[in-house]
Design an enzyme around this catalytic site. Structure first.
Site, mmCIF file in Angstrom:
data_model
loop_
_atom_site.group_PDB
_atom_site.id
_atom_site.type_symbol
_atom_site.label_atom_id
_atom_site.label_comp_id
_atom_site.label_asym_id
_atom_site.label_seq_id
_atom_site.Cartn_x
_atom_site.Cartn_y
_atom_site.Cartn_z
ATOM 1 N N GLY A 23 33.175 39.293 32.031
ATOM 2 C CA GLY A 23 33.090 40.615 32.657
ATOM 3 C C GLY A 23 33.318 41.787 31.727
ATOM 4 O O GLY A 23 32.788 42.880 31.960
ATOM 5 N N ASP A 30 37.677 43.909 32.074
ATOM 6 C CA ASP A 30 36.982 44.865 32.940
ATOM 7 C C ASP A 30 37.852 45.293 34.112
ATOM 8 O O ASP A 30 37.865 46.454 34.487
ATOM 9 C CB ASP A 30 35.630 44.301 33.428
ATOM 10 C CG ASP A 30 35.752 42.934 34.079
ATOM 11 O OD1 ASP A 30 36.805 42.288 33.930
ATOM 12 O OD2 ASP A 30 34.784 42.506 34.735
ATOM 13 N N ASP A 76 43.281 42.805 38.568
ATOM 14 C CA ASP A 76 43.253 42.627 40.021
ATOM 15 C C ASP A 76 44.594 42.020 40.448
ATOM 16 O O ASP A 76 45.584 42.741 40.589
ATOM 17 C CB ASP A 76 42.047 41.728 40.338
ATOM 18 C CG ASP A 76 41.679 41.673 41.797
ATOM 19 O OD1 ASP A 76 42.488 42.116 42.629
ATOM 20 O OD2 ASP A 76 40.597 41.168 42.132
ATOM 21 N N PHE A 130 35.347 45.942 46.977
ATOM 22 C CA PHE A 130 34.624 44.983 46.155
ATOM 23 C C PHE A 130 33.585 45.730 45.335
ATOM 24 O O PHE A 130 32.675 46.340 45.887
ATOM 25 C CB PHE A 130 33.955 43.911 47.024
ATOM 26 C CG PHE A 130 33.464 42.771 46.204
ATOM 27 C CD1 PHE A 130 34.316 41.747 45.851
ATOM 28 C CD2 PHE A 130 32.164 42.748 45.730
ATOM 29 C CE1 PHE A 130 33.880 40.715 45.049
ATOM 30 C CE2 PHE A 130 31.718 41.721 44.935
ATOM 31 C CZ PHE A 130 32.576 40.696 44.596
ATOM 32 N N VAL A 131 33.747 45.705 44.004
ATOM 33 C CA VAL A 131 32.863 46.502 43.147
ATOM 34 C C VAL A 131 32.092 45.609 42.174
ATOM 35 O O VAL A 131 32.566 44.543 41.776
ATOM 36 C CB VAL A 131 33.651 47.580 42.357
ATOM 37 C CG1 VAL A 131 34.144 48.672 43.278
ATOM 38 C CG2 VAL A 131 34.812 46.973 41.579
ATOM 39 N N ASP A 158 30.593 41.325 38.288
ATOM 40 C CA ASP A 158 29.543 40.601 39.005
ATOM 41 C C ASP A 158 29.925 40.275 40.440
ATOM 42 O O ASP A 158 31.098 40.329 40.817
ATOM 43 C CB ASP A 158 29.257 39.273 38.294
ATOM 44 C CG ASP A 158 30.390 38.253 38.500
ATOM 45 O OD1 ASP A 158 31.564 38.609 38.259
ATOM 46 O OD2 ASP A 158 30.097 37.123 38.922
HETATM 47 C C1 PRP Z 1 37.565 38.671 36.617
HETATM 48 C C2 PRP Z 1 37.790 39.802 35.660
HETATM 49 C C3 PRP Z 1 39.185 39.558 35.129
HETATM 50 C C4 PRP Z 1 39.858 38.817 36.241
HETATM 51 C C5 PRP Z 1 40.805 39.729 36.923
HETATM 52 O O1 PRP Z 1 37.088 37.568 35.918
HETATM 53 O O2 PRP Z 1 36.831 39.822 34.631
HETATM 54 O O3 PRP Z 1 39.171 38.770 33.953
HETATM 55 O O4 PRP Z 1 38.841 38.386 37.173
HETATM 56 O O5 PRP Z 1 41.369 39.116 38.032
HETATM 57 P P1 PRP Z 1 42.905 38.861 38.225
HETATM 58 O O6 PRP Z 1 43.658 40.076 37.792
HETATM 59 O O7 PRP Z 1 42.980 38.635 39.721
HETATM 60 O O8 PRP Z 1 43.265 37.639 37.457
HETATM 61 P P2 PRP Z 1 36.277 36.380 36.596
HETATM 62 O O9 PRP Z 1 37.168 35.204 36.723
HETATM 63 O O10 PRP Z 1 35.614 36.866 37.849
HETATM 64 O O11 PRP Z 1 35.195 36.043 35.493
HETATM 65 P P3 PRP Z 1 34.137 36.998 34.756
HETATM 66 O O12 PRP Z 1 34.900 37.845 33.776
HETATM 67 O O13 PRP Z 1 33.221 36.053 34.068
HETATM 68 O O14 PRP Z 1 33.436 37.831 35.805
#
Ligand code: PRP
Length: 178
Positions: free
Chosen positions: A43, A99, A102, A151-152, A158
């Protein structure tokens, strides 16, 4: 694809200006130092690509992949670090770039891993922060935008692997993901 967008939350210009300002702040912090910037795949690639072009300090770039834990909240699915960093971390000034912050589980896990390797320092920079979603306490040192729990997608984020290439951060229409 644009038919799936309900609303643009952060447009290209707004993001660009904020990324530029973040770069300036980070440059001031690292005066006289070389940065080991570790980006969290996938991301963060778009944000990282723009951020590093706003940094004037010497830096090296490395990547880390953390297992996605999807929608599950069970402990056995907590984030795992996949593969190895190329760079030597000991004694280096590490800047983690992601990115979105959360629940905090991912960055907390990665920061602990980096700290176990005796870096000179560890800081973090995220484009988006959703403080309302936090499960593991974590404060990023630089935050682009603090946003509500919507949800963004876009600018690297993605839904089911899609929408990463959108130049803005947008809300999907609920019917797309419900
Ligand atoms: C997303 C994002 C962060 C993580 C944040 O990654 O890129 O790395 O979740 O979430 P958290 O604070 O709840 O741990 P994802 O696992 O969706 O993979 P991606 O980066 O490939 O989209």
């Amino acid at each position: 694809m644009t038919d799936d967008i309900q609303e643009i939350l952060l447009d290209e210009e707004t993001i660009s200006q904020r990324v530029s300002a973040l770069g300036a702040e980070i440059d001031v912090h690292y005066e006289g130092e070389e940065i080991l910037l570790i980006t969290l795949l996938d991301g963060a690639i778009v944000f990282t690509a723009d951020l590093i072009r706003n940094l004037r300090r010497p830096l090296r770039l490395d990547c880390i992949r953390v297992s996605s834990y999807g929608d599950s909240t069970s402990p056995e699915s907590s984030p795992r670090i996949l593969g190895n960093l190329r760079a030597e971390v000991e004694g280096r000034h590490v800047l983690l770039v992601d990115d979105i912050l959360d629940t905090g589980n991912t960055l907390s896990r990665v920061q602990n891993e980096i700290l176990s390797r005796n870096p000179a320092s560890v800081h973090s920079c995220v484009l988006l922060d959703k403080p309302a979603r936090r499960e593991t306490p974590f404060k990023a040192d630089w935050i682009g935008f603090s946003i509500p729990d919507h949800f963004v997608v876009g600018y690297g984020l993605d839904y089911a692997g899609r929408y990463r290439q959108l130049p803005h951060v947008a809300l999907l229409k609920p019917e797309v993901y419900s």
